[in-house]
Design an enzyme around this catalytic site. Structure first.
Site, mmCIF file in Angstrom:
data_model
loop_
_atom_site.group_PDB
_atom_site.id
_atom_site.type_symbol
_atom_site.label_atom_id
_atom_site.label_comp_id
_atom_site.label_asym_id
_atom_site.label_seq_id
_atom_site.Cartn_x
_atom_site.Cartn_y
_atom_site.Cartn_z
ATOM 1 N N ASP A 2 0.853 -1.195 0.000
ATOM 2 C CA ASP A 2 0.000 0.000 0.000
ATOM 3 C C ASP A 2 0.884 1.238 0.000
ATOM 4 O OD1 ASP A 2 -2.827 -0.817 0.127
ATOM 5 O OD2 ASP A 2 -2.163 -1.896 1.913
ATOM 6 N N HIS A 35 -0.203 -1.193 -4.874
ATOM 7 C CA HIS A 35 -1.434 -0.407 -4.900
ATOM 8 C C HIS A 35 -1.067 1.052 -4.669
ATOM 9 C CE1 HIS A 35 -5.578 0.359 -2.741
ATOM 10 N NE2 HIS A 35 -5.449 1.051 -3.863
ATOM 11 N N GLY A 77 -6.976 4.390 2.905
ATOM 12 C CA GLY A 77 -6.221 5.203 3.858
ATOM 13 C C GLY A 77 -5.814 4.450 5.108
ATOM 14 N N GLY A 127 -8.165 -1.867 9.197
ATOM 15 C CA GLY A 127 -9.038 -2.006 10.360
ATOM 16 C C GLY A 127 -10.393 -1.319 10.262
ATOM 17 N N ASP A 165 -10.425 -5.058 -1.704
ATOM 18 C CA ASP A 165 -9.471 -4.556 -0.706
ATOM 19 C C ASP A 165 -10.223 -3.817 0.392
ATOM 20 O OD1 ASP A 165 -7.324 -3.572 0.679
ATOM 21 O OD2 ASP A 165 -6.474 -2.421 -0.982
ATOM 22 N N GLY A 166 -10.132 -4.358 1.597
ATOM 23 C CA GLY A 166 -10.716 -3.700 2.767
ATOM 24 C C GLY A 166 -11.683 -4.581 3.518
HETATM 25 C C1 S6P Z 1 -6.447 0.632 2.643
HETATM 26 C C2 S6P Z 1 -5.472 -0.236 1.939
HETATM 27 C C3 S6P Z 1 -5.688 -1.677 2.254
HETATM 28 C C4 S6P Z 1 -5.515 -2.065 3.693
HETATM 29 C C5 S6P Z 1 -6.295 -3.293 3.958
HETATM 30 C C6 S6P Z 1 -6.215 -3.674 5.386
HETATM 31 O O1 S6P Z 1 -6.369 1.897 2.140
HETATM 32 O O2 S6P Z 1 -5.537 -0.078 0.555
HETATM 33 O O3 S6P Z 1 -4.892 -2.504 1.428
HETATM 34 O O4 S6P Z 1 -4.208 -2.309 3.990
HETATM 35 O O5 S6P Z 1 -7.595 -2.994 3.651
HETATM 36 O O6 S6P Z 1 -7.057 -4.739 5.606
HETATM 37 P P1 S6P Z 1 -8.095 -4.796 6.809
HETATM 38 O O7 S6P Z 1 -8.388 -6.236 6.937
HETATM 39 O O8 S6P Z 1 -7.386 -4.241 8.023
HETATM 40 O O9 S6P Z 1 -9.255 -3.974 6.406
HETATM 41 MG MG MG Z 2 -4.539 -1.676 -0.605
#
Ligand code: S6P
Ligand code: MG
Length: 225
Positions: A36, A67, A143, A146, A177-178
């Site tokens: 990221d 990304h 951004g 979590g 993603d997310g």
């Molecule tokens: C967010 C980014 C993502 C986060 C991912 C984290 O802007 O592009 O790649 O790192 O979403 O995952 P989680 O499981 O904490 O939502």
């Molecule tokens: Mg990402």
């Protein structure tokens, strides 16, 4: 192309013990490392930069997925030590030269991806499907890790699959993603997602090891395969 599978979000690794986490990701046969890249302008945060990509290059058999959450990515791509075979996504909202930047990535042998924020309509894909190997559907606002999945995310994934199929782009992959939790991953896969960016919700969890989380996440994705 961007293959099916899990892309591990490196902003969620334990930076005090990166080697341990990387070894666990390799043992779990994770398909991609997701870098990221944030510039504090396109998104309200800073995360990894070109140094992160360079420092892992040649150190792991896992493929790279970069990304770019930066303004005007066309002027920043040269900062990165990119290689043919890398997956690289740019946000449709970040540049007036989307076609040019995607075509440039493809010409250089990368898998080119268009990333869409939750509020961005699918019509931005109308004139770039021929230069896009994959579409990254943000299921949270970019951004931070979590966060909770935004409403309508699942509907958007299935609408994207329908849109791509209707345009004859059945081979164009959908990455999500997310908040890819075990529960959400089942629904995302059913909606048509192919590649899952896994962070704190599905891979780097406090209650289980990376290997155990990866195995469970695979079961969730496999349910509809
Ligand atoms: C967010 C980014 C993502 C986060 C991912 C984290 O802007 O592009 O790649 O790192 O979403 O995952 P989680 O499981 O904490 O939502
Ligand atoms: Mg990402």
């Amino acid at each position: 192309m961007l293959g099916k599978g899990i892309s591990a979000s490196l902003m969620c690794v334990d930076f005090a013990d990166t080697k341990k986490d990387l070894a666990a990701l390799e043992k779990a046969k994770i398909e991609y490392l997701h870098f990221d890249i944030m510039d504090g302008a396109f998104v309200p945060n800073y995360t990894l930069g070109p140094w992160a990509v360079s420092s892992l290059r040649g150190k792991t058999p896992i493929a790279f997925d970069i990304h770019l959450m930066v303004e005007r990515p066309e002027s920043k791509i040269s900062y990165f030590n990119l290689e043919p075979g890398d997956a690289v996504s740019v946000h449709a909202e970040s540049t007036p030269h989307l076609q040019r930047v995607l075509a440039g990535l493809k010409d250089a042998g990368m898998a080119a991806g268009v990333a869409l924020n939750p509020a961005t309509p699918l019509t931005v894909l109308d004139y770039v499907t021929d230069v896009a190997d994959f579409v990254l559907i943000m299921t949270v606002n970019p951004g931070y890790a979590g966060q909770k999945m935004v409403p309508n995310a699942l509907e958007k994934i299935s609408r994207t699959r329908d849109y791509l199929d209707a345009k004859g782009c059945a081979d164009t992959a959908i990455q999500v993603d997310g908040n890819v939790s075990f529960e959400n991953a089942v629904k995302m896969a059913a909606a048509g997602a192919d590649n899952f960016v896994a962070g704190t919700a599905g891979l780097f969890r406090r209650d289980m090891s990376i290997e155990a989380a990866a195995a469970r996440l695979r079961e969730c994705i496999r349910i509809v395969k």
